[in-house]
Design an enzyme around this catalytic site. Structure first.
Site, PDB file in Angstrom:
ATOM      1  CG  ASP A 309      51.707  -7.944  33.761  1.00 22.93           C
ATOM      2  OD1 ASP A 309      51.341  -9.012  34.288  1.00 22.93           O
ATOM      3  OD2 ASP A 309      52.911  -7.603  33.660  1.00 22.93           O
ATOM      4  CG  ASN A 317      60.371  -8.280  42.836  1.00 25.42           C
ATOM      5  OD1 ASN A 317      60.185  -7.539  43.771  1.00 25.42           O
ATOM      6  ND2 ASN A 317      59.455  -9.108  42.375  1.00 25.42           N
ATOM      7  CG  ASP A 326      56.034  -7.744  48.980  1.00 27.79           C
ATOM      8  OD1 ASP A 326      55.916  -8.266  47.855  1.00 27.79           O
ATOM      9  OD2 ASP A 326      56.238  -8.395  50.023  1.00 27.79           O
ATOM     10  CD  GLU A 353      53.737  -9.371  37.009  1.00 30.48           C
ATOM     11  OE1 GLU A 353      53.299 -10.298  37.730  1.00 30.48           O
ATOM     12  OE2 GLU A 353      54.185  -9.555  35.886  1.00 30.48           O
TER      13      GLU A 353
HETATM   14  N1  LIG Z   1      57.689  -8.366  45.349  1.00 34.58           N
HETATM   15  C1  LIG Z   1      56.801  -9.160  44.781  1.00 34.58           C
HETATM   16  N2  LIG Z   1      57.034  -9.649  43.577  1.00 34.58           N
HETATM   17  C2  LIG Z   1      56.133 -10.433  42.981  1.00 34.58           C
HETATM   18  C3  LIG Z   1      54.945 -10.772  43.632  1.00 34.58           C
HETATM   19  N3  LIG Z   1      54.225 -11.569  42.799  1.00 34.58           N
HETATM   20  C4  LIG Z   1      54.946 -11.746  41.666  1.00 34.58           C
HETATM   21  N4  LIG Z   1      56.111 -11.047  41.778  1.00 34.58           N
HETATM   22  C5  LIG Z   1      57.201 -10.939  40.807  1.00 34.58           C
HETATM   23  O1  LIG Z   1      56.788 -10.292  39.645  1.00 34.58           O
HETATM   24  C6  LIG Z   1      57.670 -10.638  38.614  1.00 34.58           C
HETATM   25  C7  LIG Z   1      56.929 -10.798  37.308  1.00 34.58           C
HETATM   26  O2  LIG Z   1      57.895 -10.985  36.343  1.00 34.58           O
HETATM   27  P1  LIG Z   1      57.522 -11.359  34.866  1.00 34.58           P
HETATM   28  O3  LIG Z   1      56.277 -12.177  34.787  1.00 34.58           O
HETATM   29  O4  LIG Z   1      58.765 -11.937  34.234  1.00 34.58           O
HETATM   30  O5  LIG Z   1      57.181 -10.019  34.179  1.00 34.58           O
HETATM   31  P2  LIG Z   1      57.885  -8.597  34.163  1.00 34.58           P
HETATM   32  O6  LIG Z   1      59.270  -8.665  34.679  1.00 34.58           O
HETATM   33  O7  LIG Z   1      56.986  -7.653  34.852  1.00 34.58           O
HETATM   34  O8  LIG Z   1      57.947  -8.291  32.658  1.00 34.58           O
HETATM   35  P3  LIG Z   1      56.793  -7.829  31.706  1.00 34.58           P
HETATM   36  O9  LIG Z   1      55.498  -8.230  32.331  1.00 34.58           O
HETATM   37  O10 LIG Z   1      57.046  -8.542  30.457  1.00 34.58           O
HETATM   38  O11 LIG Z   1      56.898  -6.375  31.621  1.00 34.58           O
HETATM   39  C8  LIG Z   1      58.372 -11.918  39.058  1.00 34.58           C
HETATM   40  O12 LIG Z   1      59.732 -11.642  39.329  1.00 34.58           O
HETATM   41  C9  LIG Z   1      57.663 -12.302  40.336  1.00 34.58           C
HETATM   42  O13 LIG Z   1      58.540 -12.877  41.290  1.00 34.58           O
HETATM   43  C10 LIG Z   1      54.718 -10.252  44.940  1.00 34.58           C
HETATM   44  O14 LIG Z   1      53.716 -10.488  45.591  1.00 34.58           O
HETATM   45  N5  LIG Z   1      55.687  -9.454  45.448  1.00 34.58           N
END
Ligand SMILES: Nc1nc2c(ncn2[C@@H]2O[C@H](COP(=O)(O)OP(=O)(O)OP(=O)(O)O)[C@@H](O)[C@H]2O)c(=O)[nH]1
Length: 451
Positions: A309, A317, A326, A353
Protein backbone atom coordinates in the site's frame (compact mmCIF):
# COMPACT_ATOMS: atom_id res chain seq x y z
CA UNK A 1 -10.43 -9.90 -68.16
CA UNK A 2 -14.13 -10.84 -68.41
CA UNK A 3 -15.18 -12.21 -71.80
CA UNK A 4 -17.71 -10.09 -73.65
CA UNK A 5 -20.83 -12.11 -74.21
CA UNK A 6 -23.38 -10.70 -76.72
CA UNK A 7 -26.91 -10.35 -75.41
CA UNK A 8 -29.08 -13.36 -76.27
CA UNK A 9 -30.88 -12.85 -79.58
CA UNK A 10 -34.26 -12.99 -77.79
CA UNK A 11 -33.60 -9.55 -76.30
CA UNK A 12 -32.99 -7.96 -79.75
CA UNK A 13 -33.69 -8.67 -83.42
CA UNK A 14 -31.61 -11.66 -84.58
CA UNK A 15 -29.20 -10.85 -87.43
CA UNK A 16 -28.50 -13.28 -90.27
CA UNK A 17 -25.65 -12.99 -92.77
CA UNK A 18 -26.49 -14.58 -96.12
CA UNK A 19 -23.56 -15.48 -98.36
CA UNK A 20 -24.28 -16.54 -101.94
CA UNK A 21 -22.84 -15.52 -105.28
CA UNK A 22 -26.17 -16.03 -107.11
CA UNK A 23 -28.15 -12.78 -106.88
CA UNK A 24 -31.47 -14.65 -107.27
CA UNK A 25 -30.73 -16.87 -104.23
CA UNK A 26 -29.49 -13.94 -102.24
CA UNK A 27 -32.63 -11.96 -103.00
CA UNK A 28 -35.03 -14.80 -102.17
CA UNK A 29 -33.28 -15.69 -98.93
CA UNK A 30 -33.06 -12.10 -97.86
CA UNK A 31 -36.79 -11.47 -98.42
CA UNK A 32 -37.68 -14.55 -96.49
CA UNK A 33 -35.39 -13.65 -93.54
CA UNK A 34 -36.84 -10.14 -93.45
CA UNK A 35 -40.32 -11.65 -93.43
CA UNK A 36 -39.32 -13.66 -90.38
CA UNK A 37 -38.35 -10.42 -88.66
CA UNK A 38 -34.57 -10.94 -88.83
CA UNK A 39 -32.07 -8.25 -89.60
CA UNK A 40 -30.05 -9.27 -92.68
CA UNK A 41 -26.59 -8.77 -94.12
CA UNK A 42 -25.60 -10.08 -97.53
CA UNK A 43 -22.28 -10.95 -99.17
CA UNK A 44 -21.48 -12.48 -102.54
CA UNK A 45 -17.84 -13.43 -101.86
CA UNK A 46 -16.01 -15.22 -99.07
CA UNK A 47 -13.76 -12.27 -98.34
CA UNK A 48 -16.74 -9.92 -97.98
CA UNK A 49 -18.50 -12.45 -95.75
CA UNK A 50 -15.52 -12.58 -93.36
CA UNK A 51 -15.37 -8.81 -93.22
CA UNK A 52 -19.08 -8.43 -92.39
CA UNK A 53 -18.99 -11.29 -89.89
CA UNK A 54 -16.18 -9.66 -87.91
CA UNK A 55 -17.80 -6.25 -87.99
CA UNK A 56 -21.49 -7.03 -87.52
CA UNK A 57 -21.22 -10.23 -85.44
CA UNK A 58 -24.43 -11.79 -86.88
CA UNK A 59 -26.28 -14.45 -84.91
CA UNK A 60 -26.14 -16.89 -87.81
CA UNK A 61 -24.49 -17.28 -91.22
CA UNK A 62 -26.12 -18.99 -94.19
CA UNK A 63 -23.11 -19.90 -96.29
CA UNK A 64 -22.98 -21.13 -99.85
CA UNK A 65 -20.03 -23.49 -100.44
CA UNK A 66 -19.27 -22.70 -104.04
CA UNK A 67 -18.14 -19.09 -104.22
CA UNK A 68 -15.79 -17.23 -106.53
CA UNK A 69 -12.31 -17.01 -104.95
CA UNK A 70 -12.35 -18.24 -101.34
CA UNK A 71 -14.93 -21.05 -101.08
CA UNK A 72 -17.46 -21.51 -98.28
CA UNK A 73 -15.42 -24.28 -96.57
CA UNK A 74 -12.43 -21.94 -96.23
CA UNK A 75 -14.67 -19.12 -95.02
CA UNK A 76 -16.07 -21.41 -92.33
CA UNK A 77 -12.58 -22.58 -91.34
CA UNK A 78 -11.47 -18.98 -90.89
CA UNK A 79 -14.60 -18.01 -88.96
CA UNK A 80 -14.05 -20.90 -86.56
CA UNK A 81 -10.35 -20.07 -86.15
CA UNK A 82 -11.10 -16.47 -85.16
CA UNK A 83 -12.14 -16.12 -81.47
CA UNK A 84 -14.35 -13.16 -82.40
CA UNK A 85 -16.47 -15.17 -84.83
CA UNK A 86 -15.91 -18.77 -83.72
CA UNK A 87 -19.24 -18.96 -81.85
CA UNK A 88 -21.41 -17.80 -84.74
CA UNK A 89 -23.34 -20.82 -86.06
CA UNK A 90 -22.80 -21.50 -89.77
CA UNK A 91 -25.36 -23.31 -91.98
CA UNK A 92 -23.93 -24.55 -95.24
CA UNK A 93 -26.08 -24.43 -98.36
CA UNK A 94 -24.82 -26.60 -101.20
CA UNK A 95 -25.79 -28.69 -104.17
CA UNK A 96 -22.99 -31.06 -103.13
CA UNK A 97 -24.94 -33.51 -101.07
CA UNK A 98 -22.58 -36.45 -100.99
CA UNK A 99 -21.96 -37.89 -97.53
CA UNK A 100 -18.27 -36.88 -97.70
CA UNK A 101 -19.21 -33.26 -98.45
CA UNK A 102 -21.71 -33.12 -95.61
CA UNK A 103 -19.28 -34.76 -93.15
CA UNK A 104 -16.50 -32.40 -94.22
CA UNK A 105 -18.85 -29.47 -93.59
CA UNK A 106 -19.65 -30.60 -90.06
CA UNK A 107 -15.98 -31.43 -89.44
CA UNK A 108 -14.89 -27.85 -89.98
CA UNK A 109 -17.53 -26.62 -87.56
CA UNK A 110 -20.80 -26.12 -89.44
CA UNK A 111 -23.94 -26.26 -87.32
CA UNK A 112 -26.11 -27.56 -90.16
CA UNK A 113 -26.04 -28.45 -93.84
CA UNK A 114 -28.91 -27.71 -96.25
CA UNK A 115 -29.15 -29.30 -99.66
CA UNK A 116 -29.70 -27.16 -102.76
CA UNK A 117 -32.04 -26.54 -104.45
CA UNK A 118 -33.29 -24.81 -101.35
CA UNK A 119 -36.76 -25.31 -99.96
CA UNK A 120 -37.35 -21.98 -98.29
CA UNK A 121 -39.65 -23.32 -95.57
CA UNK A 122 -36.94 -25.84 -94.57
CA UNK A 123 -34.28 -23.12 -94.52
CA UNK A 124 -36.60 -21.09 -92.33
CA UNK A 125 -37.12 -23.95 -89.87
CA UNK A 126 -33.42 -24.75 -89.68
CA UNK A 127 -32.50 -21.10 -89.10
CA UNK A 128 -35.11 -20.90 -86.33
CA UNK A 129 -33.71 -23.98 -84.60
CA UNK A 130 -30.12 -22.75 -84.79
CA UNK A 131 -31.07 -19.33 -83.45
CA UNK A 132 -32.89 -21.02 -80.58
CA UNK A 133 -29.76 -23.09 -79.80
CA UNK A 134 -27.68 -19.95 -79.91
CA UNK A 135 -30.04 -18.08 -77.59
CA UNK A 136 -29.83 -20.91 -75.06
CA UNK A 137 -26.04 -21.14 -75.40
CA UNK A 138 -25.61 -17.39 -75.00
CA UNK A 139 -27.79 -17.12 -71.94
CA UNK A 140 -25.96 -20.09 -70.42
CA UNK A 141 -22.67 -18.44 -71.26
CA UNK A 142 -23.88 -15.23 -69.64
CA UNK A 143 -24.94 -17.07 -66.53
CA UNK A 144 -21.58 -18.85 -66.35
CA UNK A 145 -19.80 -15.56 -66.79
CA UNK A 146 -21.86 -13.97 -64.02
CA UNK A 147 -21.16 -16.90 -61.72
CA UNK A 148 -17.45 -16.81 -62.58
CA UNK A 149 -17.33 -13.09 -61.73
CA UNK A 150 -19.07 -13.64 -58.40
CA UNK A 151 -16.84 -16.56 -57.41
CA UNK A 152 -13.68 -14.74 -58.48
CA UNK A 153 -14.46 -11.47 -56.78
CA UNK A 154 -16.09 -12.72 -53.58
CA UNK A 155 -14.26 -12.08 -50.34
CA UNK A 156 -15.02 -15.52 -48.94
CA UNK A 157 -12.88 -18.52 -49.82
CA UNK A 158 -14.82 -21.11 -51.79
CA UNK A 159 -13.80 -24.71 -52.44
CA UNK A 160 -15.54 -27.61 -54.10
CA UNK A 161 -14.68 -30.82 -52.26
CA UNK A 162 -15.35 -34.38 -53.37
CA UNK A 163 -16.55 -37.05 -50.95
CA UNK A 164 -13.01 -38.47 -50.86
CA UNK A 165 -11.82 -35.15 -49.44
CA UNK A 166 -10.14 -34.21 -52.74
CA UNK A 167 -10.33 -30.50 -53.50
CA UNK A 168 -11.78 -30.03 -56.96
CA UNK A 169 -11.64 -26.24 -57.13
CA UNK A 170 -10.58 -23.27 -55.01
CA UNK A 171 -11.44 -19.64 -55.82
CA UNK A 172 -8.91 -16.76 -55.76
CA UNK A 173 -9.93 -15.62 -52.24
CA UNK A 174 -9.27 -19.13 -50.91
CA UNK A 175 -5.83 -19.20 -52.55
CA UNK A 176 -5.11 -15.74 -51.19
CA UNK A 177 -6.07 -16.63 -47.62
CA UNK A 178 -4.07 -19.83 -47.59
CA UNK A 179 -1.10 -18.58 -49.63
CA UNK A 180 -1.48 -20.91 -52.62
CA UNK A 181 -0.96 -20.04 -56.28
CA UNK A 182 -3.93 -20.36 -58.63
CA UNK A 183 -4.72 -24.02 -59.34
CA UNK A 184 -2.31 -25.27 -56.68
CA UNK A 185 -4.99 -26.37 -54.23
CA UNK A 186 -6.95 -28.40 -56.77
CA UNK A 187 -6.10 -32.07 -56.41
CA UNK A 188 -4.95 -31.75 -52.79
CA UNK A 189 -6.84 -33.31 -49.88
CA UNK A 190 -8.56 -31.54 -47.00
CA UNK A 191 -6.05 -33.47 -44.88
CA UNK A 192 -3.49 -30.91 -46.11
CA UNK A 193 -5.57 -28.11 -44.60
CA UNK A 194 -7.10 -29.50 -41.42
CA UNK A 195 -5.65 -31.17 -38.33
CA UNK A 196 -5.99 -35.01 -38.54
CA UNK A 197 -8.93 -35.46 -36.10
CA UNK A 198 -10.93 -32.69 -37.76
CA UNK A 199 -10.14 -33.88 -41.30
CA UNK A 200 -11.23 -37.38 -40.25
CA UNK A 201 -14.47 -36.01 -38.82
CA UNK A 202 -15.28 -34.30 -42.14
CA UNK A 203 -14.31 -37.35 -44.21
CA UNK A 204 -16.66 -39.51 -42.12
CA UNK A 205 -19.43 -37.00 -42.71
CA UNK A 206 -18.70 -37.05 -46.45
CA UNK A 207 -18.88 -40.82 -46.61
CA UNK A 208 -22.21 -40.79 -44.72
CA UNK A 209 -23.54 -38.23 -47.19
CA UNK A 210 -22.32 -40.44 -50.04
CA UNK A 211 -24.41 -43.27 -48.60
CA UNK A 212 -27.42 -41.48 -50.04
CA UNK A 213 -30.57 -39.65 -49.01
CA UNK A 214 -31.43 -39.68 -45.36
CA UNK A 215 -27.79 -39.10 -44.47
CA UNK A 216 -27.19 -36.27 -42.03
CA UNK A 217 -26.89 -32.78 -43.50
CA UNK A 218 -24.23 -30.59 -41.99
CA UNK A 219 -24.86 -26.91 -42.41
CA UNK A 220 -23.82 -23.86 -40.48
CA UNK A 221 -20.49 -22.20 -39.78
CA UNK A 222 -17.91 -23.72 -37.52
CA UNK A 223 -14.66 -22.15 -36.35
CA UNK A 224 -11.69 -24.23 -37.49
CA UNK A 225 -7.93 -23.84 -37.73
CA UNK A 226 -6.81 -24.08 -41.36
CA UNK A 227 -3.19 -24.75 -42.23
CA UNK A 228 -1.80 -22.15 -44.64
CA UNK A 229 0.77 -23.15 -47.27
CA UNK A 230 3.57 -21.88 -44.99
CA UNK A 231 2.32 -24.13 -42.16
CA UNK A 232 0.86 -21.32 -40.04
CA UNK A 233 -2.61 -22.06 -38.65
CA UNK A 234 -5.33 -19.56 -39.37
CA UNK A 235 -8.69 -19.37 -37.56
CA UNK A 236 -11.56 -19.30 -40.06
CA UNK A 237 -15.28 -20.00 -40.11
CA UNK A 238 -16.00 -23.02 -42.31
CA UNK A 239 -19.45 -23.70 -43.76
CA UNK A 240 -20.11 -26.92 -45.67
CA UNK A 241 -23.08 -27.37 -47.94
CA UNK A 242 -23.78 -30.48 -50.05
CA UNK A 243 -24.22 -29.54 -53.72
CA UNK A 244 -27.00 -32.04 -54.39
CA UNK A 245 -25.20 -33.39 -57.44
CA UNK A 246 -25.17 -37.08 -58.41
CA UNK A 247 -21.52 -37.40 -57.39
CA UNK A 248 -21.55 -36.08 -53.81
CA UNK A 249 -19.65 -32.81 -53.80
CA UNK A 250 -19.57 -30.17 -51.10
CA UNK A 251 -19.23 -26.43 -51.24
CA UNK A 252 -16.91 -25.20 -48.50
CA UNK A 253 -17.07 -21.51 -47.66
CA UNK A 254 -14.18 -20.05 -45.69
CA UNK A 255 -14.79 -16.81 -43.88
CA UNK A 256 -11.81 -14.90 -42.51
CA UNK A 257 -12.21 -14.17 -38.82
CA UNK A 258 -8.71 -12.82 -38.14
CA UNK A 259 -9.99 -9.31 -37.32
CA UNK A 260 -12.80 -10.72 -35.23
CA UNK A 261 -10.27 -12.94 -33.38
CA UNK A 262 -7.87 -10.06 -32.86
CA UNK A 263 -10.54 -7.85 -31.32
CA UNK A 264 -11.83 -10.80 -29.28
CA UNK A 265 -8.28 -11.39 -27.95
CA UNK A 266 -7.83 -7.67 -27.33
CA UNK A 267 -11.11 -7.62 -25.39
CA UNK A 268 -10.06 -10.66 -23.39
CA UNK A 269 -6.73 -9.04 -22.60
CA UNK A 270 -8.41 -5.75 -21.72
CA UNK A 271 -10.76 -7.56 -19.32
CA UNK A 272 -7.73 -8.73 -17.36
CA UNK A 273 -5.89 -5.40 -17.22
CA UNK A 274 -6.19 -2.45 -14.92
CA UNK A 275 -7.02 0.48 -17.22
CA UNK A 276 -4.86 3.04 -15.39
CA UNK A 277 -1.64 1.12 -14.81
CA UNK A 278 -1.94 -1.54 -17.54
CA UNK A 279 -0.82 -4.26 -15.14
CA UNK A 280 -3.11 -7.14 -14.09
CA UNK A 281 -6.36 -6.21 -12.39
CA UNK A 282 -7.96 -7.73 -9.34
CA UNK A 283 -10.04 -10.23 -11.32
CA UNK A 284 -6.95 -11.54 -13.11
CA UNK A 285 -5.03 -11.74 -9.85
CA UNK A 286 -7.77 -13.68 -8.05
CA UNK A 287 -7.94 -16.36 -10.74
CA UNK A 288 -4.13 -16.51 -10.97
CA UNK A 289 -3.88 -16.93 -7.19
CA UNK A 290 -6.48 -19.71 -7.27
CA UNK A 291 -4.52 -21.62 -9.95
CA UNK A 292 -1.14 -21.14 -8.28
CA UNK A 293 -2.65 -22.16 -4.93
CA UNK A 294 -3.90 -25.47 -6.39
CA UNK A 295 -0.57 -26.03 -8.13
CA UNK A 296 1.33 -25.38 -4.91
CA UNK A 297 -0.90 -27.89 -3.08
CA UNK A 298 -0.08 -30.54 -5.71
CA UNK A 299 3.65 -29.80 -5.73
CA UNK A 300 4.04 -28.91 -2.02
CA UNK A 301 5.97 -25.84 -3.09
CA UNK A 302 5.90 -22.54 -1.16
CA UNK A 303 3.85 -19.60 -2.35
CA UNK A 304 4.54 -15.99 -1.33
CA UNK A 305 2.15 -13.08 -1.44
CA UNK A 306 3.01 -9.38 -1.03
CA UNK A 307 0.30 -6.83 -0.22
CA UNK A 308 1.64 -3.31 -0.85
CA UNK A 309 0.00 0.00 0.00
CA UNK A 310 1.38 3.40 -1.01
CA UNK A 311 2.00 5.57 2.05
CA UNK A 312 0.27 8.89 2.64
CA UNK A 313 -1.25 8.80 -0.79
CA UNK A 314 -4.22 10.90 0.19
CA UNK A 315 -1.81 13.69 1.05
CA UNK A 316 -0.05 13.22 -2.27
CA UNK A 317 -3.33 13.62 -4.14
CA UNK A 318 -4.42 16.56 -2.01
CA UNK A 319 -1.20 18.47 -2.54
CA UNK A 320 -0.39 17.65 -6.19
CA UNK A 321 -3.75 16.78 -7.67
CA UNK A 322 -5.48 13.65 -8.83
CA UNK A 323 -3.72 13.56 -12.24
CA UNK A 324 -0.32 13.57 -10.54
CA UNK A 325 -1.67 10.82 -8.26
CA UNK A 326 -2.56 8.75 -11.31
CA UNK A 327 0.91 9.23 -12.81
CA UNK A 328 2.47 8.21 -9.51
CA UNK A 329 0.42 5.00 -9.40
CA UNK A 330 1.54 4.22 -12.95
CA UNK A 331 5.19 4.61 -11.97
CA UNK A 332 4.75 2.42 -8.91
CA UNK A 333 3.00 -0.23 -11.04
CA UNK A 334 5.85 -0.28 -13.56
CA UNK A 335 8.35 -0.71 -10.74
CA UNK A 336 6.36 -3.64 -9.32
CA UNK A 337 5.99 -5.26 -12.71
CA UNK A 338 9.77 -5.31 -13.10
CA UNK A 339 10.02 -7.61 -10.06
CA UNK A 340 7.47 -10.15 -11.31
CA UNK A 341 9.04 -11.56 -14.43
CA UNK A 342 8.65 -15.36 -14.19
CA UNK A 343 5.59 -17.14 -15.54
CA UNK A 344 4.67 -18.02 -11.95
CA UNK A 345 4.85 -14.37 -10.77
CA UNK A 346 2.13 -11.78 -11.08
CA UNK A 347 1.90 -8.11 -10.08
CA UNK A 348 -1.58 -6.57 -9.96
CA UNK A 349 -3.36 -3.44 -8.87
CA UNK A 350 -5.86 -4.62 -6.31
CA UNK A 351 -7.72 -1.33 -5.94
CA UNK A 352 -6.95 2.35 -5.21
CA UNK A 353 -3.33 2.64 -4.11
CA UNK A 354 -3.11 -1.02 -3.05
CA UNK A 355 -1.09 -3.54 -5.07
CA UNK A 356 -0.47 -7.27 -4.71
CA UNK A 357 2.26 -9.57 -6.00
CA UNK A 358 2.26 -13.33 -6.06
CA UNK A 359 5.42 -15.43 -6.37
CA UNK A 360 5.04 -19.16 -7.07
CA UNK A 361 7.70 -21.61 -5.82
CA UNK A 362 9.11 -18.86 -3.61
CA UNK A 363 9.92 -19.42 0.06
CA UNK A 364 10.09 -17.01 3.01
CA UNK A 365 13.72 -15.88 2.58
CA UNK A 366 13.45 -15.26 -1.15
CA UNK A 367 10.16 -13.37 -0.60
CA UNK A 368 11.85 -11.14 2.01
CA UNK A 369 14.67 -10.37 -0.44
CA UNK A 370 12.18 -9.48 -3.18
CA UNK A 371 10.04 -7.45 -0.75
CA UNK A 372 12.98 -5.34 0.37
CA UNK A 373 14.08 -4.83 -3.25
CA UNK A 374 10.58 -3.59 -4.11
CA UNK A 375 10.41 -1.25 -1.13
CA UNK A 376 13.82 0.23 -2.00
CA UNK A 377 12.87 0.49 -5.68
CA UNK A 378 9.78 2.58 -4.91
CA UNK A 379 11.68 4.90 -2.63
CA UNK A 380 14.42 5.27 -5.24
CA UNK A 381 11.87 6.51 -7.77
CA UNK A 382 12.33 9.81 -5.89
CA UNK A 383 8.73 10.92 -6.41
CA UNK A 384 8.33 13.86 -4.07
CA UNK A 385 5.46 13.54 -1.56
CA UNK A 386 5.24 16.91 0.24
CA UNK A 387 2.64 15.75 2.76
CA UNK A 388 4.40 12.56 3.83
CA UNK A 389 5.54 12.52 7.44
CA UNK A 390 7.62 9.43 6.75
CA UNK A 391 9.95 10.46 3.94
CA UNK A 392 10.35 13.25 1.38
CA UNK A 393 9.58 10.62 -1.26
CA UNK A 394 6.67 8.38 -2.10
CA UNK A 395 7.14 5.15 -0.13
CA UNK A 396 5.17 1.97 0.43
CA UNK A 397 4.37 -0.48 3.20
CA UNK A 398 4.60 -4.19 2.40
CA UNK A 399 3.08 -7.20 4.13
CA UNK A 400 4.45 -10.58 3.02
CA UNK A 401 2.98 -13.99 3.69
CA UNK A 402 4.52 -17.33 2.71
CA UNK A 403 2.73 -20.68 2.82
CA UNK A 404 3.16 -24.26 1.66
CA UNK A 405 -0.58 -24.78 1.18
CA UNK A 406 -2.46 -27.99 1.89
CA UNK A 407 -6.13 -28.97 1.58
CA UNK A 408 -6.53 -27.81 5.20
CA UNK A 409 -5.60 -24.23 4.36
CA UNK A 410 -7.87 -21.39 3.36
CA UNK A 411 -6.84 -19.06 0.56
CA UNK A 412 -8.67 -16.14 2.19
CA UNK A 413 -6.73 -16.63 5.43
CA UNK A 414 -3.52 -16.54 3.42
CA UNK A 415 -4.51 -13.20 1.92
CA UNK A 416 -5.60 -11.79 5.29
CA UNK A 417 -2.26 -12.75 6.84
CA UNK A 418 -0.35 -10.67 4.26
CA UNK A 419 -2.83 -7.80 4.65
CA UNK A 420 -2.44 -7.84 8.43
CA UNK A 421 1.34 -7.78 8.07
CA UNK A 422 1.05 -4.72 5.82
CA UNK A 423 -1.13 -2.90 8.38
CA UNK A 424 1.40 -3.73 11.08
CA UNK A 425 4.04 -1.93 8.98
CA UNK A 426 1.72 1.08 8.66
CA UNK A 427 1.32 1.18 12.39
CA UNK A 428 5.04 0.83 12.88
CA UNK A 429 5.72 3.98 10.84
CA UNK A 430 5.39 2.89 7.15
CA UNK A 431 8.08 2.56 4.42
CA UNK A 432 8.95 -0.95 5.53
CA UNK A 433 7.98 -4.58 5.29
CA UNK A 434 6.90 -7.39 7.53
CA UNK A 435 6.96 -11.05 6.59
CA UNK A 436 5.03 -13.93 8.16
CA UNK A 437 4.80 -17.65 7.49
CA UNK A 438 1.43 -19.29 7.78
CA UNK A 439 -0.49 -22.48 7.03
CA UNK A 440 -1.80 -25.62 8.72
CA UNK A 441 1.48 -27.54 8.29
CA UNK A 442 3.41 -24.82 10.02
CA UNK A 443 0.93 -24.72 12.91
CA UNK A 444 1.20 -28.51 13.35
CA UNK A 445 4.99 -28.27 13.46
CA UNK A 446 4.86 -25.38 15.93
CA UNK A 447 2.38 -27.27 18.14
CA UNK A 448 4.57 -30.36 18.05
CA UNK A 449 7.62 -28.33 19.00
CA UNK A 450 5.81 -26.73 21.94
CA UNK A 451 4.49 -30.00 23.37
N1 LIG B 1 -4.97 9.68 -8.11
C1 LIG B 1 -5.58 8.60 -7.68
N2 LIG B 1 -5.85 8.45 -6.40
C2 LIG B 1 -6.45 7.35 -5.95
C3 LIG B 1 -6.82 6.33 -6.84
N3 LIG B 1 -7.40 5.34 -6.11
C4 LIG B 1 -7.41 5.72 -4.81
N4 LIG B 1 -6.82 6.95 -4.71
C5 LIG B 1 -6.61 7.76 -3.51
O1 LIG B 1 -5.73 7.14 -2.63
C6 LIG B 1 -5.93 7.68 -1.36
C7 LIG B 1 -5.79 6.62 -0.29
O2 LIG B 1 -5.86 7.28 0.92
P1 LIG B 1 -5.92 6.50 2.27
O3 LIG B 1 -6.63 5.19 2.14
O4 LIG B 1 -6.45 7.46 3.31
O5 LIG B 1 -4.46 6.15 2.62
P2 LIG B 1 -3.11 6.98 2.59
O6 LIG B 1 -3.37 8.44 2.49
O7 LIG B 1 -2.25 6.40 1.54
O8 LIG B 1 -2.53 6.69 3.98
P3 LIG B 1 -1.82 5.39 4.50
O9 LIG B 1 -2.25 4.26 3.62
O10 LIG B 1 -2.30 5.23 5.87
O11 LIG B 1 -0.39 5.64 4.37
C8 LIG B 1 -7.32 8.32 -1.38
O12 LIG B 1 -7.19 9.73 -1.31
C9 LIG B 1 -7.88 7.92 -2.72
O13 LIG B 1 -8.68 8.95 -3.29
C10 LIG B 1 -6.54 6.51 -8.22
O14 LIG B 1 -6.83 5.69 -9.07
N5 LIG B 1 -5.92 7.66 -8.57
Amino acid sequence: MPTLVPAPAATRQAAVLIVDDAPAHLGALRSMMLEQGYQTFVANTGERALEIARRALPDLILLDIVLPGMDGMEVCRRLKADPVTSNIPVIFMSARTGTDDIVAGFDIGAADYIAKPLRLAEVCARVRVQLQFRRTALSQQQQNERLRLIVNSMDEGLMMIEASGRIQYANPACNRYLGYAQGELAGRSIRDLLAPPLAQEYLEFFSQAEAGPGAPVWRGAREVLIRQRDGILRAMDLTLTPMGTEQPTFIALLHDITHHKQSENALQRAALLDPLTKIANRRHFDSFLEKEWQRAIRSSQPLSLIVLDVDHFKGYNDSLGHAAGDACLQQVAMALQSHALRATDLAARYGGEEFVLLFGETGHDAACTIGEAIRAHIESLNILNPRSTTSPWVTASLGISTIVPTQLDDIKEFFVSADRAMYAVKEAGRNGMRAVQTGATLELIQAALQS
